[in-house]
Design a protein around this motif. Sequence first.
Motif, PDB file in Angstrom:
ATOM      1  N   VAL A  13       4.216   8.281   0.742  1.00  0.00           N
ATOM      2  CA  VAL A  13       5.276   8.074  -0.239  1.00  0.00           C
ATOM      3  C   VAL A  13       6.599   7.933   0.519  1.00  0.00           C
ATOM      4  O   VAL A  13       6.945   8.790   1.338  1.00  0.00           O
ATOM      5  CB  VAL A  13       5.353   9.253  -1.231  1.00  0.00           C
ATOM      6  CG1 VAL A  13       6.397   8.972  -2.311  1.00  0.00           C
ATOM      7  CG2 VAL A  13       3.980   9.500  -1.867  1.00  0.00           C
TER       8      VAL A  13
ATOM      9  N   TRP B  31      -0.956   5.709  -7.486  1.00  0.00           N
ATOM     10  CA  TRP B  31      -0.513   4.347  -7.154  1.00  0.00           C
ATOM     11  C   TRP B  31      -1.254   3.345  -8.023  1.00  0.00           C
ATOM     12  O   TRP B  31      -2.429   3.538  -8.343  1.00  0.00           O
ATOM     13  CB  TRP B  31      -0.779   4.070  -5.684  1.00  0.00           C
ATOM     14  CG  TRP B  31      -0.472   2.670  -5.218  1.00  0.00           C
ATOM     15  CD1 TRP B  31       0.696   2.212  -4.683  1.00  0.00           C
ATOM     16  CD2 TRP B  31      -1.365   1.548  -5.215  1.00  0.00           C
ATOM     17  NE1 TRP B  31       0.593   0.884  -4.358  1.00  0.00           N
ATOM     18  CE2 TRP B  31      -0.660   0.440  -4.686  1.00  0.00           C
ATOM     19  CE3 TRP B  31      -2.678   1.355  -5.635  1.00  0.00           C
ATOM     20  CZ2 TRP B  31      -1.234  -0.816  -4.544  1.00  0.00           C
ATOM     21  CZ3 TRP B  31      -3.246   0.102  -5.507  1.00  0.00           C
ATOM     22  CH2 TRP B  31      -2.523  -0.966  -4.958  1.00  0.00           C
ATOM     23  N   CYS B  32      -0.600   2.285  -8.405  1.00  0.00           N
ATOM     24  CA  CYS B  32      -1.246   1.222  -9.173  1.00  0.00           C
ATOM     25  C   CYS B  32      -0.532  -0.097  -8.870  1.00  0.00           C
ATOM     26  O   CYS B  32       0.700  -0.139  -8.793  1.00  0.00           O
ATOM     27  CB  CYS B  32      -1.201   1.525 -10.669  1.00  0.00           C
ATOM     28  SG  CYS B  32      -1.948   0.230 -11.687  1.00  0.00           S
ATOM     29  N   SER B  33      -1.315  -1.159  -8.712  1.00  0.00           N
ATOM     30  CA  SER B  33      -0.727  -2.458  -8.370  1.00  0.00           C
ATOM     31  C   SER B  33      -0.392  -3.289  -9.603  1.00  0.00           C
ATOM     32  O   SER B  33      -0.295  -4.516  -9.517  1.00  0.00           O
ATOM     33  CB  SER B  33      -1.693  -3.249  -7.472  1.00  0.00           C
ATOM     34  OG  SER B  33      -2.927  -3.456  -8.144  1.00  0.00           O
TER      35      SER B  33
ATOM     36  N   THR C  42       9.484   5.647  -4.092  1.00  0.00           N
ATOM     37  CA  THR C  42      10.157   6.330  -5.199  1.00  0.00           C
ATOM     38  C   THR C  42      11.217   7.250  -4.607  1.00  0.00           C
ATOM     39  O   THR C  42      11.403   7.303  -3.387  1.00  0.00           O
ATOM     40  CB  THR C  42       9.145   7.131  -6.044  1.00  0.00           C
ATOM     41  OG1 THR C  42       9.789   7.669  -7.189  1.00  0.00           O
ATOM     42  CG2 THR C  42       8.522   8.257  -5.235  1.00  0.00           C
TER      43      THR C  42
ATOM     44  N   TYR D 281       5.732  -1.030  -4.429  1.00  0.00           N
ATOM     45  CA  TYR D 281       5.310  -0.564  -5.746  1.00  0.00           C
ATOM     46  C   TYR D 281       5.796   0.866  -5.982  1.00  0.00           C
ATOM     47  O   TYR D 281       5.751   1.708  -5.066  1.00  0.00           O
ATOM     48  CB  TYR D 281       3.782  -0.586  -5.862  1.00  0.00           C
ATOM     49  CG  TYR D 281       3.204  -1.977  -5.999  1.00  0.00           C
ATOM     50  CD1 TYR D 281       2.991  -2.546  -7.247  1.00  0.00           C
ATOM     51  CD2 TYR D 281       2.879  -2.726  -4.872  1.00  0.00           C
ATOM     52  CE1 TYR D 281       2.461  -3.831  -7.372  1.00  0.00           C
ATOM     53  CE2 TYR D 281       2.352  -4.006  -4.983  1.00  0.00           C
ATOM     54  CZ  TYR D 281       2.149  -4.546  -6.239  1.00  0.00           C
ATOM     55  OH  TYR D 281       1.632  -5.819  -6.359  1.00  0.00           O
ATOM     56  N   SER D 282       6.259   1.112  -7.196  1.00  0.00           N
ATOM     57  CA  SER D 282       6.609   2.467  -7.592  1.00  0.00           C
ATOM     58  C   SER D 282       5.349   3.164  -8.094  1.00  0.00           C
ATOM     59  O   SER D 282       4.368   2.508  -8.459  1.00  0.00           O
ATOM     60  CB  SER D 282       7.674   2.431  -8.698  1.00  0.00           C
ATOM     61  OG  SER D 282       7.160   1.764  -9.841  1.00  0.00           O
ATOM     62  N   PRO D 283       5.330   4.499  -8.135  1.00  0.00           N
ATOM     63  CA  PRO D 283       4.123   5.202  -8.604  1.00  0.00           C
ATOM     64  C   PRO D 283       3.885   4.971 -10.089  1.00  0.00           C
ATOM     65  O   PRO D 283       4.834   4.853 -10.868  1.00  0.00           O
ATOM     66  CB  PRO D 283       4.438   6.670  -8.306  1.00  0.00           C
ATOM     67  CG  PRO D 283       5.917   6.746  -8.239  1.00  0.00           C
ATOM     68  CD  PRO D 283       6.384   5.427  -7.726  1.00  0.00           C
TER      69      PRO D 283
ATOM     70  N   HIS E 242      -3.228   5.062  -0.176  1.00  0.00           N
ATOM     71  CA  HIS E 242      -1.945   5.170  -0.885  1.00  0.00           C
ATOM     72  C   HIS E 242      -1.437   6.615  -0.900  1.00  0.00           C
ATOM     73  O   HIS E 242      -1.025   7.132  -1.933  1.00  0.00           O
ATOM     74  CB  HIS E 242      -2.089   4.631  -2.315  1.00  0.00           C
ATOM     75  CG  HIS E 242      -2.788   3.314  -2.389  1.00  0.00           C
ATOM     76  ND1 HIS E 242      -2.251   2.150  -1.877  1.00  0.00           N
ATOM     77  CD2 HIS E 242      -4.013   2.977  -2.872  1.00  0.00           C
ATOM     78  CE1 HIS E 242      -3.103   1.163  -2.059  1.00  0.00           C
ATOM     79  NE2 HIS E 242      -4.181   1.628  -2.659  1.00  0.00           N
TER      80      HIS E 242
ATOM     81  N   VAL F  89       3.807   3.877  -1.507  1.00  0.00           N
ATOM     82  CA  VAL F  89       4.350   4.310  -2.794  1.00  0.00           C
ATOM     83  C   VAL F  89       5.838   4.560  -2.567  1.00  0.00           C
ATOM     84  O   VAL F  89       6.208   5.404  -1.746  1.00  0.00           O
ATOM     85  CB  VAL F  89       3.670   5.589  -3.305  1.00  0.00           C
ATOM     86  CG1 VAL F  89       4.241   5.979  -4.661  1.00  0.00           C
ATOM     87  CG2 VAL F  89       2.163   5.404  -3.394  1.00  0.00           C
TER      88      VAL F  89
ATOM     89  N   ASP G  52       0.812  -1.215   0.000  1.00  0.00           N
ATOM     90  CA  ASP G  52       0.000   0.000   0.000  1.00  0.00           C
ATOM     91  C   ASP G  52       0.849   1.271   0.000  1.00  0.00           C
ATOM     92  O   ASP G  52       0.312   2.375  -0.128  1.00  0.00           O
ATOM     93  CB  ASP G  52      -0.935   0.014   1.215  1.00  0.00           C
ATOM     94  CG  ASP G  52      -2.068  -1.000   1.074  1.00  0.00           C
ATOM     95  OD1 ASP G  52      -2.454  -1.268  -0.075  1.00  0.00           O
ATOM     96  OD2 ASP G  52      -2.551  -1.505   2.096  1.00  0.00           O
TER      97      ASP G  52
ATOM     98  N   ASN H 120       4.810  -2.263 -11.988  1.00  0.00           N
ATOM     99  CA  ASN H 120       5.250  -1.286 -10.996  1.00  0.00           C
ATOM    100  C   ASN H 120       5.922  -1.922  -9.782  1.00  0.00           C
ATOM    101  O   ASN H 120       6.328  -1.206  -8.860  1.00  0.00           O
ATOM    102  CB  ASN H 120       4.056  -0.442 -10.522  1.00  0.00           C
ATOM    103  CG  ASN H 120       3.474   0.409 -11.633  1.00  0.00           C
ATOM    104  OD1 ASN H 120       4.203   0.830 -12.537  1.00  0.00           O
ATOM    105  ND2 ASN H 120       2.185   0.664 -11.582  1.00  0.00           N
TER     106      ASN H 120
END
Length: 577
Positions: A458, A308-310, A295, A330-332, A455, A293, A291, A314
């Motif tokens: 960061v 954010w996307c699963s 980066t 996960y990266s953005p 999400h 982000v 959950d 990513n």
Amino acid sequence: MSNVLNALQGDFKLFLQALWDQLDLPSPTRAQYAIADYIQHGPKRLQIQAFRGVGKSWITGAFVLWTLFNNPEKKIMIISASKERADNMSIFLQKLIIETQWLSHLRPKSDDARWSRISFDVNCSPHQAPSVKSVGITGQLTGSRADLMILDDIEVPGNSMTELMREKLLQLCTEAESILTPKNDSRIMYLGTPQTTFTVYRKLAERNYRPFVWPARIPRTLANYEGLLAPQLQADIDSGAQAWDVTDPDRFDDIDLIEREASMGRSNFMLQFQLDTTLSDAEKFPLKCADLVVTSVNPTTAPDAVVWCSDPKNVIKDLPIVGLPGDYFYSPMQLQGEWHPYQETICSVDPSGRGTDETTAAYISQRNGFLYLHNMRAYRDGYSDNTLLDILRGCKKYGVTKLVIETNFGDGIVGELFKKHLIQTKQAIDIEEVRASVRKEDRIIDSLEPILNQHRLVIDRSVVEWDFKSNPDEAPEKRLMYMLFYQMSRMCKEKGAVKHDDRIDCLAQGVKYFTDAFAISAHEAVKDRKIEEWNQMLSEWQDNPQAAANHMVLGMNLDQRRQASGVIVDNSVPTWV
């Protein structure tokens, strides 16, 4: 008229409809009618477990009046977690008797009758016990007698946080059995919403208080309810209702429930709206690395929004992950909008003494409702001068304007030591001391789960790398226990969920400070800034067209145009020592 009164006496649902009309309320919803039916025809000892906001207390208040409407000689006791709440129910019932014409026959005929906010009589024979009495669960119960006992929301967070509190609450519930009169139609009713996974309502179900459970959505897993779902919902499921369909759309629609789940977190939603007190691994460990982000976080500026996307594309494969199996970073998917300075940057400090615990510091910034963790530092030498000065060096690097320090350890002495070093280093940083009063595990999850579900947290990649490499001299199994993301992924609401929780506690403290910022919509903030830019541009074209044309040709943004025009706008947070 007599036929109408007979109908009202025979069917509580009709009585409820009539009373709702008297109060100028919409017709009762499907869930409210189902609750009313179970209250009227249910067993001698029962529970009503329904989602928050369904109107359980109002329905039960109406049932008290319906009971007296049928038999004014009944004696009723209303018990709640607090005396004030029980009294409010008593006052509500008195007012209805006074203002409802077809309940006028319940008004006492004698001036000697009791008519106070805590107990009152209706038009009945003289008796030692009042017709209706309200009392708090911790109040004077001994010596009272009642034909109908209603225990309304006796479990609240304040009296059910620990196992000791829950045991005490159960003992008080046992007192209800000695108060109930030995009549065939005497009844005890519990109404409420579970407040903890280890709720007292679960123990009461084992003591023959049969629950009627009405969640806000059709459950995904029926086994968790042990066959106690409301018959109406079970019929819906048998007829083909889909999992997660809304059960009472007239009360809460799909959008409303989605918003509530996002704001209160999945585990609290499952507890208070789905009434699911079982703990699968997904709910037991609600804080997941997936959950976040992850980066590279800029020290001074951030974009308008982070998406954010699963998507498997990513997944960050080159960072070490110490979460539960199947958990990933996960990266953005996208960084949207323009980059501008943070609206505020703080340093959250969780001090500790020398030894195995760590003094930790987290540097967190906020912009448009998104939080950015720049760095985290951990020390084993308590709050020595070297530790405090190193924390302040980080404050200077990230432009910190406020130190948020937990005072449970040292009773504020760490804040005083920081003030001394702030004067020596000539840094203008405000100090805010916070004191924790809620159990640590609950506090951490309640602070972090909503922002993780949305999400909005960061994390800089360097934090993950530092966390994994920290404490290199410890044995591997001990190193894991000190890691931030190990602590986060294993945190649950059981006491002592993780052996060391200094880092996750420090992060949760900083996130809690920014709670108000979560109401900020990134899209609304972008829209407001564009309106401000447009208004400034129009004003500049009127006052100085030549400069306005130059600024437009050069593609200057709002801050650059203001700087070129000699306008100084200070958006920083004012601080002082």
